[in-house]
Design a protein around this motif. Structure first.
Motif, PDB file in Angstrom:
ATOM      1  N   ASP A   1      21.626  37.724   3.157  1.00  0.00           N
ATOM      2  CA  ASP A   1      20.161  37.818   3.228  1.00  0.00           C
ATOM      3  C   ASP A   1      19.517  36.466   2.905  1.00  0.00           C
ATOM      4  O   ASP A   1      18.547  36.050   3.552  1.00  0.00           O
ATOM      5  CB  ASP A   1      19.635  38.898   2.279  1.00  0.00           C
ATOM      6  N   ALA A   2      20.074  35.779   1.898  1.00  0.00           N
ATOM      7  CA  ALA A   2      19.545  34.462   1.528  1.00  0.00           C
ATOM      8  C   ALA A   2      19.740  33.468   2.674  1.00  0.00           C
ATOM      9  O   ALA A   2      18.838  32.686   3.003  1.00  0.00           O
ATOM     10  CB  ALA A   2      20.229  33.964   0.258  1.00  0.00           C
ATOM     11  N   LYS A   3      20.909  33.512   3.327  1.00  0.00           N
ATOM     12  CA  LYS A   3      21.177  32.616   4.459  1.00  0.00           C
ATOM     13  C   LYS A   3      20.240  32.945   5.625  1.00  0.00           C
ATOM     14  O   LYS A   3      19.744  32.032   6.298  1.00  0.00           O
ATOM     15  CB  LYS A   3      22.640  32.725   4.905  1.00  0.00           C
ATOM     16  N   ASP A   4      20.022  34.245   5.847  1.00  0.00           N
ATOM     17  CA  ASP A   4      19.093  34.650   6.915  1.00  0.00           C
ATOM     18  C   ASP A   4      17.699  34.098   6.638  1.00  0.00           C
ATOM     19  O   ASP A   4      17.009  33.615   7.552  1.00  0.00           O
ATOM     20  CB  ASP A   4      19.023  36.176   7.035  1.00  0.00           C
ATOM     21  N   ALA A   5      17.287  34.160   5.373  1.00  0.00           N
ATOM     22  CA  ALA A   5      15.971  33.643   5.002  1.00  0.00           C
ATOM     23  C   ALA A   5      15.910  32.134   5.233  1.00  0.00           C
ATOM     24  O   ALA A   5      14.904  31.608   5.731  1.00  0.00           O
ATOM     25  CB  ALA A   5      15.669  33.983   3.540  1.00  0.00           C
ATOM     26  N   GLU A   6      16.993  31.429   4.892  1.00  0.00           N
ATOM     27  CA  GLU A   6      17.040  29.981   5.135  1.00  0.00           C
ATOM     28  C   GLU A   6      16.936  29.685   6.630  1.00  0.00           C
ATOM     29  O   GLU A   6      16.215  28.763   7.038  1.00  0.00           O
ATOM     30  CB  GLU A   6      18.342  29.382   4.588  1.00  0.00           C
ATOM     31  N   ILE A   7      17.670  30.456   7.432  1.00  0.00           N
ATOM     32  CA  ILE A   7      17.643  30.254   8.884  1.00  0.00           C
ATOM     33  C   ILE A   7      16.240  30.526   9.420  1.00  0.00           C
ATOM     34  O   ILE A   7      15.727  29.773  10.257  1.00  0.00           O
ATOM     35  CB  ILE A   7      18.702  31.135   9.578  1.00  0.00           C
ATOM     36  N   GLU A   8      15.634  31.588   8.943  1.00  0.00           N
ATOM     37  CA  GLU A   8      14.270  31.912   9.378  1.00  0.00           C
ATOM     38  C   GLU A   8      13.308  30.781   9.004  1.00  0.00           C
ATOM     39  O   GLU A   8      12.414  30.413   9.781  1.00  0.00           O
ATOM     40  CB  GLU A   8      13.796  33.235   8.770  1.00  0.00           C
ATOM     41  N   ALA A   9      13.499  30.216   7.826  1.00  0.00           N
ATOM     42  CA  ALA A   9      12.645  29.112   7.387  1.00  0.00           C
ATOM     43  C   ALA A   9      12.864  27.894   8.276  1.00  0.00           C
ATOM     44  O   ALA A   9      11.901  27.213   8.672  1.00  0.00           O
ATOM     45  CB  ALA A   9      12.929  28.772   5.927  1.00  0.00           C
ATOM     46  N   ILE A  10      14.114  27.603   8.612  1.00  0.00           N
ATOM     47  CA  ILE A  10      14.413  26.471   9.496  1.00  0.00           C
ATOM     48  C   ILE A  10      13.814  26.708  10.877  1.00  0.00           C
ATOM     49  O   ILE A  10      13.213  25.799  11.473  1.00  0.00           O
ATOM     50  CB  ILE A  10      15.938  26.234   9.578  1.00  0.00           C
ATOM     51  N   ILE A  11      13.946  27.924  11.389  1.00  0.00           N
ATOM     52  CA  ILE A  11      13.381  28.244  12.700  1.00  0.00           C
ATOM     53  C   ILE A  11      11.862  28.070  12.674  1.00  0.00           C
ATOM     54  O   ILE A  11      11.269  27.503  13.598  1.00  0.00           O
ATOM     55  CB  ILE A  11      13.778  29.675  13.132  1.00  0.00           C
ATOM     56  N   ALA A  12      11.262  28.527  11.583  1.00  0.00           N
ATOM     57  CA  ALA A  12       9.805  28.369  11.452  1.00  0.00           C
ATOM     58  C   ALA A  12       9.414  26.900  11.449  1.00  0.00           C
ATOM     59  O   ALA A  12       8.431  26.496  12.073  1.00  0.00           O
ATOM     60  CB  ALA A  12       9.310  29.084  10.200  1.00  0.00           C
ATOM     61  N   LYS A  13      10.188  26.069  10.742  1.00  0.00           N
ATOM     62  CA  LYS A  13       9.891  24.633  10.698  1.00  0.00           C
ATOM     63  C   LYS A  13      10.059  23.998  12.060  1.00  0.00           C
ATOM     64  O   LYS A  13       9.235  23.186  12.489  1.00  0.00           O
ATOM     65  CB  LYS A  13      10.822  23.928   9.692  1.00  0.00           C
ATOM     66  N   VAL A  14      11.155  24.382  12.767  1.00  0.00           N
ATOM     67  CA  VAL A  14      11.398  23.839  14.113  1.00  0.00           C
ATOM     68  C   VAL A  14      10.265  24.252  15.045  1.00  0.00           C
ATOM     69  O   VAL A  14       9.747  23.428  15.825  1.00  0.00           O
ATOM     70  CB  VAL A  14      12.775  24.281  14.659  1.00  0.00           C
ATOM     71  N   GLU A  15       9.843  25.505  14.975  1.00  0.00           N
ATOM     72  CA  GLU A  15       8.756  25.972  15.829  1.00  0.00           C
ATOM     73  C   GLU A  15       7.452  25.234  15.503  1.00  0.00           C
ATOM     74  O   GLU A  15       6.688  24.882  16.395  1.00  0.00           O
ATOM     75  CB  GLU A  15       8.560  27.489  15.662  1.00  0.00           C
TER      76      GLU A  15
END
Length: 97
Positions: A79-93
């Motif tokens: 779940d923590a890794k998913d949150a990190e990935i979501e945060a990275i995706i948000a930053k990339v977007e």
């Protein structure tokens, strides 16, 4: 044959029958003792086996609890890794906008 002779024959017959019954009773008593001993051995073995199975069950339950804790920890990590990935995706977007 006189009544006394018939009575003596009956007494001898009874003595013989009593001896047969005593021998049969002795055999039954011996067989009963053997069966009682076998039963006690089975009970003892059954109790030991039951204790062993209980111990194995407790060990398996402890292992299961540890595995469940491990799975929960891995889920939290995922779940923590998913949150990190979501945060990275948000930053990339955000950068792409």
């Amino acid at each position: 044959m006189s009544a006394l002779d018939r009575l003596k024959e009956k007494v001898e017959s009874w003595k013989s029958r009593i001896a047969e019954l005593e021998a049969a009773a002795k055999l039954l008593a011996d067989e009963n003792a053997t069966l009682s001993q076998e039963l006690e051995e089975c009970r003892s073995g059954g109790v030991a086996e039951l204790e062993s199975l209980r111990s194995q069950n407790e060990t398996l339950q402890a292992k299961l609890a540890a595995k469940e804790e491990s799975v929960e920890a891995l889920k939290a990590e995922l779940d923590a890794k998913d949150a990190e990935i979501e945060a990275i995706i948000a930053k990339v977007e955000a950068l792409l906008e």
